[in-house]
Design a protein around this motif. Structure first.
Motif, PDB file in Angstrom:
ATOM      1  N   LEU A 232       0.832  -1.202   0.000  1.00  0.00           N
ATOM      2  CA  LEU A 232       0.000   0.000   0.000  1.00  0.00           C
ATOM      3  C   LEU A 232       0.866   1.253   0.000  1.00  0.00           C
ATOM      4  O   LEU A 232       0.614   2.198  -0.731  1.00  0.00           O
ATOM      5  CB  LEU A 232      -0.910   0.013   1.237  1.00  0.00           C
ATOM      6  CG  LEU A 232      -2.001  -1.061   1.274  1.00  0.00           C
ATOM      7  CD1 LEU A 232      -2.731  -1.034   2.605  1.00  0.00           C
ATOM      8  CD2 LEU A 232      -2.971  -0.857   0.115  1.00  0.00           C
ATOM      9  N   ARG A 233       1.906   1.236   0.828  1.00  0.00           N
ATOM     10  CA  ARG A 233       2.728   2.434   0.981  1.00  0.00           C
ATOM     11  C   ARG A 233       3.412   2.805  -0.330  1.00  0.00           C
ATOM     12  O   ARG A 233       3.568   3.973  -0.655  1.00  0.00           O
ATOM     13  CB  ARG A 233       3.762   2.208   2.078  1.00  0.00           C
ATOM     14  CG  ARG A 233       4.613   3.442   2.334  1.00  0.00           C
ATOM     15  CD  ARG A 233       5.139   3.499   3.740  1.00  0.00           C
ATOM     16  NE  ARG A 233       6.050   4.631   3.889  1.00  0.00           N
ATOM     17  CZ  ARG A 233       5.657   5.863   4.104  1.00  0.00           C
ATOM     18  NH1 ARG A 233       4.377   6.137   4.209  1.00  0.00           N
ATOM     19  NH2 ARG A 233       6.532   6.850   4.206  1.00  0.00           N
ATOM     20  N   TRP A 234       3.836   1.814  -1.086  1.00  0.00           N
ATOM     21  CA  TRP A 234       4.537   2.111  -2.331  1.00  0.00           C
ATOM     22  C   TRP A 234       3.591   2.271  -3.503  1.00  0.00           C
ATOM     23  O   TRP A 234       4.012   2.406  -4.645  1.00  0.00           O
ATOM     24  CB  TRP A 234       5.602   1.033  -2.602  1.00  0.00           C
ATOM     25  CG  TRP A 234       6.673   1.106  -1.578  1.00  0.00           C
ATOM     26  CD1 TRP A 234       6.874   0.261  -0.532  1.00  0.00           C
ATOM     27  CD2 TRP A 234       7.670   2.136  -1.430  1.00  0.00           C
ATOM     28  NE1 TRP A 234       7.913   0.689   0.252  1.00  0.00           N
ATOM     29  CE2 TRP A 234       8.415   1.829  -0.278  1.00  0.00           C
ATOM     30  CE3 TRP A 234       7.980   3.290  -2.158  1.00  0.00           C
ATOM     31  CZ2 TRP A 234       9.475   2.648   0.171  1.00  0.00           C
ATOM     32  CZ3 TRP A 234       9.022   4.091  -1.723  1.00  0.00           C
ATOM     33  CH2 TRP A 234       9.751   3.761  -0.569  1.00  0.00           C
ATOM     34  N   GLY A 235       2.305   2.235  -3.186  1.00  0.00           N
ATOM     35  CA  GLY A 235       1.331   2.504  -4.245  1.00  0.00           C
ATOM     36  C   GLY A 235       1.166   1.357  -5.221  1.00  0.00           C
ATOM     37  O   GLY A 235       0.633   1.542  -6.307  1.00  0.00           O
TER      38      GLY A 235
ATOM     39  N   PRO B  36      -5.996  -0.340  -1.419  1.00  0.00           N
ATOM     40  CA  PRO B  36      -6.521  -0.908  -0.179  1.00  0.00           C
ATOM     41  C   PRO B  36      -7.965  -1.348  -0.376  1.00  0.00           C
ATOM     42  O   PRO B  36      -8.747  -0.638  -0.998  1.00  0.00           O
ATOM     43  CB  PRO B  36      -6.439   0.258   0.813  1.00  0.00           C
ATOM     44  CG  PRO B  36      -6.410   1.492   0.004  1.00  0.00           C
ATOM     45  CD  PRO B  36      -5.869   1.123  -1.366  1.00  0.00           C
TER      46      PRO B  36
ATOM     47  N   SER C 260     -13.198  -2.566  -7.462  1.00  0.00           N
ATOM     48  CA  SER C 260     -11.821  -2.408  -7.940  1.00  0.00           C
ATOM     49  C   SER C 260     -11.523  -3.267  -9.161  1.00  0.00           C
ATOM     50  O   SER C 260     -10.770  -2.862 -10.042  1.00  0.00           O
ATOM     51  CB  SER C 260     -10.824  -2.762  -6.829  1.00  0.00           C
ATOM     52  OG  SER C 260     -11.014  -1.925  -5.719  1.00  0.00           O
TER      53      SER C 260
ATOM     54  N   ARG D  68     -10.233   9.112 -19.348  1.00  0.00           N
ATOM     55  CA  ARG D  68      -8.922   9.748 -19.218  1.00  0.00           C
ATOM     56  C   ARG D  68      -7.822   8.796 -19.669  1.00  0.00           C
ATOM     57  O   ARG D  68      -6.859   9.202 -20.318  1.00  0.00           O
ATOM     58  CB  ARG D  68      -8.703  10.206 -17.766  1.00  0.00           C
ATOM     59  CG  ARG D  68      -9.585  11.409 -17.406  1.00  0.00           C
ATOM     60  CD  ARG D  68      -9.760  11.568 -15.909  1.00  0.00           C
ATOM     61  NE  ARG D  68      -8.503  11.954 -15.261  1.00  0.00           N
ATOM     62  CZ  ARG D  68      -8.316  11.906 -13.948  1.00  0.00           C
ATOM     63  NH1 ARG D  68      -9.277  11.485 -13.150  1.00  0.00           N
ATOM     64  NH2 ARG D  68      -7.159  12.261 -13.420  1.00  0.00           N
TER      65      ARG D  68
ATOM     66  N   VAL E  53       0.852   8.741 -15.832  1.00  0.00           N
ATOM     67  CA  VAL E  53       1.362  10.115 -15.731  1.00  0.00           C
ATOM     68  C   VAL E  53       0.503  11.040 -16.591  1.00  0.00           C
ATOM     69  O   VAL E  53       0.057  12.104 -16.163  1.00  0.00           O
ATOM     70  CB  VAL E  53       2.832  10.178 -16.197  1.00  0.00           C
ATOM     71  CG1 VAL E  53       3.284  11.618 -16.352  1.00  0.00           C
ATOM     72  CG2 VAL E  53       3.714   9.437 -15.207  1.00  0.00           C
TER      73      VAL E  53
ATOM     74  N   SER F  38      -2.560  10.605 -17.816  1.00  0.00           N
ATOM     75  CA  SER F  38      -3.985  10.704 -17.507  1.00  0.00           C
ATOM     76  C   SER F  38      -4.236  11.209 -16.103  1.00  0.00           C
ATOM     77  O   SER F  38      -5.328  11.684 -15.799  1.00  0.00           O
ATOM     78  CB  SER F  38      -4.642   9.324 -17.655  1.00  0.00           C
ATOM     79  OG  SER F  38      -4.096   8.436 -16.696  1.00  0.00           O
ATOM     80  N   GLY F  39      -3.225  11.093 -15.237  1.00  0.00           N
ATOM     81  CA  GLY F  39      -3.438  11.456 -13.842  1.00  0.00           C
ATOM     82  C   GLY F  39      -4.233  10.410 -13.087  1.00  0.00           C
ATOM     83  O   GLY F  39      -4.636  10.620 -11.956  1.00  0.00           O
TER      84      GLY F  39
ATOM     85  N   GLU G   6      -4.406   6.884 -11.179  1.00  0.00           N
ATOM     86  CA  GLU G   6      -3.411   6.097 -10.445  1.00  0.00           C
ATOM     87  C   GLU G   6      -3.037   4.822 -11.188  1.00  0.00           C
ATOM     88  O   GLU G   6      -3.881   4.179 -11.804  1.00  0.00           O
ATOM     89  CB  GLU G   6      -3.960   5.703  -9.079  1.00  0.00           C
ATOM     90  CG  GLU G   6      -4.009   6.852  -8.104  1.00  0.00           C
ATOM     91  CD  GLU G   6      -4.495   6.362  -6.747  1.00  0.00           C
ATOM     92  OE1 GLU G   6      -5.430   5.542  -6.729  1.00  0.00           O
ATOM     93  OE2 GLU G   6      -3.930   6.782  -5.737  1.00  0.00           O
TER      94      GLU G   6
END
Lengths: 382, 382
Positions: free
Chosen positions: A280-283, A287, A297, A323, A341, A343-344, A346
């Motif tokens: 989670l922390r590194w994306g 979650p 999801s 997007r 990058v 499309s913004g 995630e």
């Protein structure tokens, strides 16, 4: 209808080399399974194939293996069958084309149970995690297995102790469908304590392996197996993973194959959750805290997109999907990273949307990444 | 040196209107506190100010309030003092300029305790959460309070029961520094059960409020107070928050003020963690599981950047900072959202880096967002 000759050839080939055997797979792709089997038997193969097959090429138990499976209520599913999970496993072929080792398609799949493999993997989510699971982790895995199965989603896992077993059991309790992917023959009860569970899974779902009958598990086979878990599911939920858990390997395969990776938060005081928190922390993972979040999801967007764009042609994809679509290359492919990058949106979401856009006929995967499909057309864009 | 006249004027003004009083603040900014106080007392003010001040303008307890504070070992800190936390509170002014209601700077801060407010907020992190905290949440808040204080970071919180109290206590146990920001006068023990804790905080840190002595807490004052917690800290850690927790308001202020928002994962079976998981799921907060992760997330990068670019001028910022810098507008400002899209750096990280680039003299905040500073110069870019 697949001929017996093809099935016998693939049964032979599935035992002759240790998966993933890239050179053998390339030979089969080039000359077909029947001729490839003949060449291997005769030892008349390129040296790369020879080094993968020479040790076992004299071992031909194809007929016997197929008979063993039939006696168990099982079978060998081959790419020539309608029952081959073509779409899920396509991710492997694409990854292989991109030079990823985790991307090799299996030569065949040994299957125990009466269900259709293709049908069971139409809507499937993997639920995986540590063998050394906490009570919390087992509870969550059981709840997720139950809830997903109840929602009509097949629960894929590895039949290990801990999280895997709890997820399978949850699905069974719900009267739903579940697939156990093994790192050994589907006639081998591993772990031994899960013999009854595996029997139950074979009745209520499928036990699947690329290893022939009687093959025993080995450490490297778990790693090889993990890519199949990741490929057969639309997304993988890591419920609990310590720092050295095999679930982290399944997580890496999930990302490499462009599937949605999800992780369950847990107490930060529990080492069993530390691997999840790292993801989670590194994306790397989204979650998830509930079955509806998992379903959101992994998304039915693709299906809806198909309906919108193929059947009624009323409009472009909405929101994030739009997007991501707009960030696709027109002539050359873009990587998911650069699409994120641009499309913004995630990265995990981009990875989830791209196959859905592909399914909707809007995106095409090429060697350099993803681009817009030629056949794509909707009002306002043509 | 601030004159007594200025301090008396601001003491009067801090009681005459209910914060945040935008019209009064604008008048003070325009004519200065002494003249503004005189005008308010005389009732000779624009109608917007009048409606904020008419009810209490006859109440002048400035001298008495200052005496009360002195007897308590406290004081009134005003923007004209060296001890004013200028840099932390600057975020409020910028937010106000952008039309955010949470952005009003306080007219003055009542402070109980002997430490310097400016010094204590040089390196500070807020640790907040539900009053109805679980044992897990209180344990984590205590550990984080302890660890941050031990690392020389001031722990900012709201002195409430539950998470707040545990965070303060952790800092005190470590012999470190902590700030309690109240929604009532600093001489009021609220909650009553925290009287001894507040006394202890006043000795080992500071109890701070924009409300004058004897002011009692009210629901809207907690919301107003929350922006100060967010502003005084470089980042806010939400340890536990239910669906209706006030901590979610502090979280929103943190984001609005461009500070780093962090959330602690917890059991998904615990409603106390549901607010944190929501912040994580929507990408509003970074997950943190340890004190080093909090320190990494709030970053000393700004400080290093200052040294690199101001003192030695040896090179551009590195990594994410470089990507964010390159995505800044040249002539007009860009929003953090568009900078995130442009740079491919996650939004919470962009929000964390922008103030650091500003501190390093590389970025400037303008009404429409962020742009490159004019004075910025380093080798390779000039």
């Amino acid at each position: 209808m697949t001929t017996d000759e093809v099935r016998l050839a693939r049964a032979y080939l599935s035992r002759v080399a240790e998966p993933p055997a890239a050179a053998l797979a390339a030979l089969v792709a080039e000359v077909g399974p029947v001729r490839a089997a003949r060449m291997v038997r005769a030892g008349e193969v390129p040296s790369a194939v020879d080094s993968q097959t020479s040790a076992r090429r004299a071992v031909d138990r194809a007929e016997q293996d197929l008979a063993t499976m039939a006696a168990l209520g099982g079978r060998l599913v081959v790419p020539e069958d309608d029952d081959w999970p073509r779409w899920p496993l396509n991710a492997l072929a694409v990854a292989a084309a991109n030079g990823l080792r985790c991307g090799l398609e299996p030569l065949a799949l040994w299957v125990r149970g009466g269900h259709s493999l293709a049908a069971l993997t139409e809507r499937a989510v993997a639920v995986v995690g540590s063998r050394a699971a906490s009570g919390y982790g087992q509870h969550v895995a059981g709840e997720f297995g139950f809830g997903l199965a109840e929602a009509g989603v097949t629960v894929v896992s590895g039949a290990a102790y801990g999280i895997d077993g709890a997820a399978h059991r949850g699905a069974i309790t719900a009267g739903g469908l579940t697939i156990a992917v093994l790192a050994c023959g589907v006639d081998v009860a591993y772990p031994a304590g899960h013999r009854a569970l595996l029997d139950r899974i074979a009745r209520q779902g499928l036990v699947v392996s690329e290893y022939p009958p009687a093959h025993t598990p080995a450490r490297h086979r778990f790693l090889t197996r993990n890519r199949l878990i990741a490929a057969l599911a639309e997304g993988t939920v890591v419920v609990e993973a310590g720092q050295r858990s095999g679930a982290k390997n399944t997580a890496a395969s999930t990302v490499a194959l462009g599937r949605v990776l999800m992780a369950v938060p847990g107490p930060i005081t529990s080492v069993s959750s530390s691997g999840c928190h790292e993801l989670l922390r590194w994306g790397n993972a989204l979650p998830v805290t509930s079955v509806p979040e998992i379903i959101e999801s992994t998304g039915r967007l693709g299906v809806d997109l198909v309906e919108t764009t193929r059947n009624t042609d009323t409009g472009p994809p909405q929101g994030d999907a739009m997007r991501v679509f707009e960030a696709l290359g027109l002539s050359s492919g873009h990587s998911p990273e650069s699409i994120s990058v641009e499309s913004g949106v995630e990265l995990p979401r981009v990875r989830a949307l791209l196959p859905q856009l592909e399914l909707a006929g809007l995106a095409t995967r090429v060697e350099s990444g993803w681009k817009r499909s030629q056949e794509m057309s909707w009002r306002g864009d043509t």
